[in-house]
Design a protein around this motif. Structure first.
Motif, PDB file in Angstrom:
ATOM      1  N   PHE A 146       6.205   9.081   2.029  1.00  0.00           N
ATOM      2  CA  PHE A 146       5.430   9.238   0.799  1.00  0.00           C
ATOM      3  C   PHE A 146       4.067   8.580   1.009  1.00  0.00           C
ATOM      4  CE2 PHE A 146       6.955   4.968  -0.073  1.00  0.00           C
ATOM      5  CZ  PHE A 146       8.301   4.996   0.267  1.00  0.00           C
ATOM      6  N   VAL A 147       3.060   9.082   0.279  1.00  0.00           N
ATOM      7  CA  VAL A 147       1.702   8.575   0.507  1.00  0.00           C
ATOM      8  C   VAL A 147       1.425   7.269  -0.236  1.00  0.00           C
ATOM      9  CG1 VAL A 147       0.651  10.786   1.112  1.00  0.00           C
ATOM     10  CG2 VAL A 147       0.813  10.139  -1.297  1.00  0.00           C
ATOM     11  N   GLY A 148       2.159   7.009  -1.292  1.00  0.00           N
ATOM     12  CA  GLY A 148       1.945   5.779  -2.052  1.00  0.00           C
ATOM     13  C   GLY A 148       2.862   5.755  -3.248  1.00  0.00           C
ATOM     14  N   GLY A 149       2.680   4.727  -4.085  1.00  0.00           N
ATOM     15  CA  GLY A 149       3.536   4.652  -5.258  1.00  0.00           C
ATOM     16  C   GLY A 149       3.090   3.582  -6.232  1.00  0.00           C
ATOM     17  N   VAL A 150       3.503   3.752  -7.467  1.00  0.00           N
ATOM     18  CA  VAL A 150       3.257   2.729  -8.478  1.00  0.00           C
ATOM     19  C   VAL A 150       4.579   2.436  -9.205  1.00  0.00           C
ATOM     20  CG1 VAL A 150       0.823   3.271  -8.924  1.00  0.00           C
ATOM     21  CG2 VAL A 150       2.604   4.458 -10.235  1.00  0.00           C
TER      22      VAL A 150
ATOM     23  N   LEU B 194       0.823  -1.213   0.000  1.00  0.00           N
ATOM     24  CA  LEU B 194       0.000   0.000   0.000  1.00  0.00           C
ATOM     25  C   LEU B 194       0.855   1.259   0.000  1.00  0.00           C
ATOM     26  CD1 LEU B 194      -2.779  -0.958   2.586  1.00  0.00           C
ATOM     27  CD2 LEU B 194      -2.858  -1.061   0.084  1.00  0.00           C
ATOM     28  N   ARG B 195       2.132   1.111   0.343  1.00  0.00           N
ATOM     29  CA  ARG B 195       2.977   2.290   0.417  1.00  0.00           C
ATOM     30  C   ARG B 195       3.811   2.479  -0.862  1.00  0.00           C
ATOM     31  NH1 ARG B 195       2.424   6.569   4.022  1.00  0.00           N
ATOM     32  NH2 ARG B 195       2.122   5.143   5.730  1.00  0.00           N
ATOM     33  N   CYS B 196       4.597   1.465  -1.217  1.00  0.00           N
ATOM     34  CA  CYS B 196       5.551   1.683  -2.316  1.00  0.00           C
ATOM     35  C   CYS B 196       5.116   1.071  -3.639  1.00  0.00           C
ATOM     36  CB  CYS B 196       6.931   1.156  -1.927  1.00  0.00           C
ATOM     37  SG  CYS B 196       7.019  -0.639  -1.836  1.00  0.00           S
ATOM     38  N   GLY B 197       4.131   0.149  -3.601  1.00  0.00           N
ATOM     39  CA  GLY B 197       3.672  -0.456  -4.849  1.00  0.00           C
ATOM     40  C   GLY B 197       4.412  -1.720  -5.242  1.00  0.00           C
ATOM     41  N   LYS B 198       5.237  -2.248  -4.328  1.00  0.00           N
ATOM     42  CA  LYS B 198       5.972  -3.501  -4.598  1.00  0.00           C
ATOM     43  C   LYS B 198       5.007  -4.684  -4.457  1.00  0.00           C
ATOM     44  CE  LYS B 198      10.276  -3.738  -2.937  1.00  0.00           C
ATOM     45  NZ  LYS B 198      11.368  -3.836  -1.950  1.00  0.00           N
ATOM     46  N   GLU B 199       5.234  -5.736  -5.251  1.00  0.00           N
ATOM     47  CA  GLU B 199       4.377  -6.917  -5.128  1.00  0.00           C
ATOM     48  C   GLU B 199       4.530  -7.519  -3.733  1.00  0.00           C
ATOM     49  OE1 GLU B 199       5.440  -9.682  -8.237  1.00  0.00           O
ATOM     50  OE2 GLU B 199       4.429  -8.483  -9.776  1.00  0.00           O
ATOM     51  N   ILE B 200       3.419  -7.961  -3.161  1.00  0.00           N
ATOM     52  CA  ILE B 200       3.480  -8.662  -1.873  1.00  0.00           C
ATOM     53  C   ILE B 200       2.752  -9.996  -2.019  1.00  0.00           C
ATOM     54  CG2 ILE B 200       3.813  -6.679  -0.329  1.00  0.00           C
ATOM     55  CD1 ILE B 200       0.788  -6.534   0.048  1.00  0.00           C
ATOM     56  N   ALA B 201       3.008 -10.908  -1.058  1.00  0.00           N
ATOM     57  CA  ALA B 201       2.492 -12.275  -1.198  1.00  0.00           C
ATOM     58  C   ALA B 201       0.972 -12.327  -1.055  1.00  0.00           C
ATOM     59  CB  ALA B 201       3.161 -13.174  -0.175  1.00  0.00           C
TER      60      ALA B 201
END
Ligand SMILES: [Zn+2]
Ligand SMILES: [Zn+2]
Length: 243
Positions: free
Chosen positions: A76-80, A52-59
Motif C-alpha cells: 500500500f502507498v500509505g495510510g491514516v 510513512l507507510r501505515c500511519g502508526k505513531e513512531i518515536a
C-alpha cells in the motif's frame, strides 16, 4: 420552514432512539452530538510523527517507518488512522462490532473526515473498499463494520463504495492469538478478488483496526493483482507505537 422540520424530526428521533457515546456508551450529552465533549478528550488521537507507510505513531520522524513496516513487505502507498488502539478504543470497537452499535461509525467517519479530509481528497480516490468479513461472521452480526464505515466516509467524499471488490474466502483466527509464521499462513488465501472490477482504480482500503498490517497487506496484494493502480489505507484504530 424546512430547517425547522428537520430539527423537529431529529429531536423526535433522538428522544425515540437516543444516540449512545462511542466512549462512555451512555446517552450522548448534550443531545445532538455524536460524542460527549468530555469523552472526546479521552481518545488518544494519532499524533505526528507517524510511519510513512501505515500511519502508526513512531518515536521520531527520522525513523520514517514503524517496526513492522520496516521489516515486512508493504504494497500500500500509505495510510491514516484516527486513534491509538488503547483500552478506550478497544471497548468502543468491541461495542461497535459485536453489540450492534453501528451508530458509532457516524462519529468515527466524521472525525476521520475532519482530521484527514483535505489529505484524502488530494489523493483523488475512485472508490472505498471495505475489508470483507466472512459471511458466517456477517450473518451473526448482521453487518460488516468496515462497510458501515466506508459508506459513511463515501458520503463525505462523494465517491462510491465497492463492497464487491474483495471477498473473504476463509474464516481466519484473530491474528493476535498467533505467532509470526502462523499469522502469514492464517491469511494465506483468506481474501480473493470479487466481481467488482478495480482495474486502474486508486482505492482506499477501509477497516476498523490496523495492528500488524498483515490483513491490509493481504487485501492490498489481491487488489493490485486485480489491476488496481494504488491502495491507501483508512483505519479507525491503529496499534500503539511499538518501535
Ligand atoms: Zn460519553
Ligand atoms: Zn508502519
Amino acid at each position: 420552514m424546512e430547517g425547522k422540520k428537520i430539527e423537529w424530526k431529529e429531536r423526535t428521533l433522538s428522544v425515540l432512539y437516543p444516540r449512545r457515546c462511542p466512549v462512555c456508551h451512555e446517552i450522548v450529552s448534550p443531545v445532538g452530538r455524536l460524542i460527549c465533549p468530555d469523552c472526546e478528550k479521552k481518545v488518544s488521537f494519532v499524533k505526528e510523527p507517524t510511519c510513512l507507510r501505515c500511519g502508526k505513531e513512531i518515536a521520531a520522524a527520522e525513523i520514517e517507518y514503524c517496526y513492522d513496516c520496516s521489516r515486512q513487505e508493504r504494497s500500500f502507498v500509505g495510510g491514516v488512522a484516527l486513534a491509538v488502539y488503547n483500552d478506550v478504543m478497544r471497548a468502543s470497537i468491541r461495542q461497535f462490532k459485536n453489540k450492534g452499535r453501528i451508530e458509532y461509525a457516524d462519529w468515527y467517519a466524521k472525525a476521520l473526515w475532519e482530521r484527514y479530509g483535505e489529505q484524502l481528497k488530494r489523493l483523488k480516490p475512485d472508490a472505498l473498499v471495505p475489508v470483507p468479513v466472512h459471511r458466517s461472521r456477517r450473518s451473526e452480526r448482521g453487518y460488516n463494520q468496515a462497510q458501515e464505515l466506508a459508506r459513511r466516509l463515501a458520503k463525505y467524499m462523494g465517491i462510491p463504495v465497492w463492497p464487491g471488490a474483495l471477498v473473504r474466502r476463509k474464516k481466519t483466527v484473530a491474528q493476535k492469538y498467533l505467532g509470526l509464521g502462523e499469522r502469514e499462513r492464517n491469511l494465506e488465501g483468506a481474501f480473493g478478488p470479487g466481481r467488482q472490477p478495480v482495474k486502474g482504480a486508486a482505492v482506499f482500503l477501509v477497516d476498523d483496526i490496523y495492528t500488524t498490517g498483515n490483513t491490509a497487506q493481504a487485501c492490498t496484494r489481491v487488489l493490485l493483482e486485480a489491476g488496481a493502480e494504488s491502495v491507501f489505507l483508512v483505519n479507525v484504530c491503529i496499534g500503539e507505537n511499538d518501535g
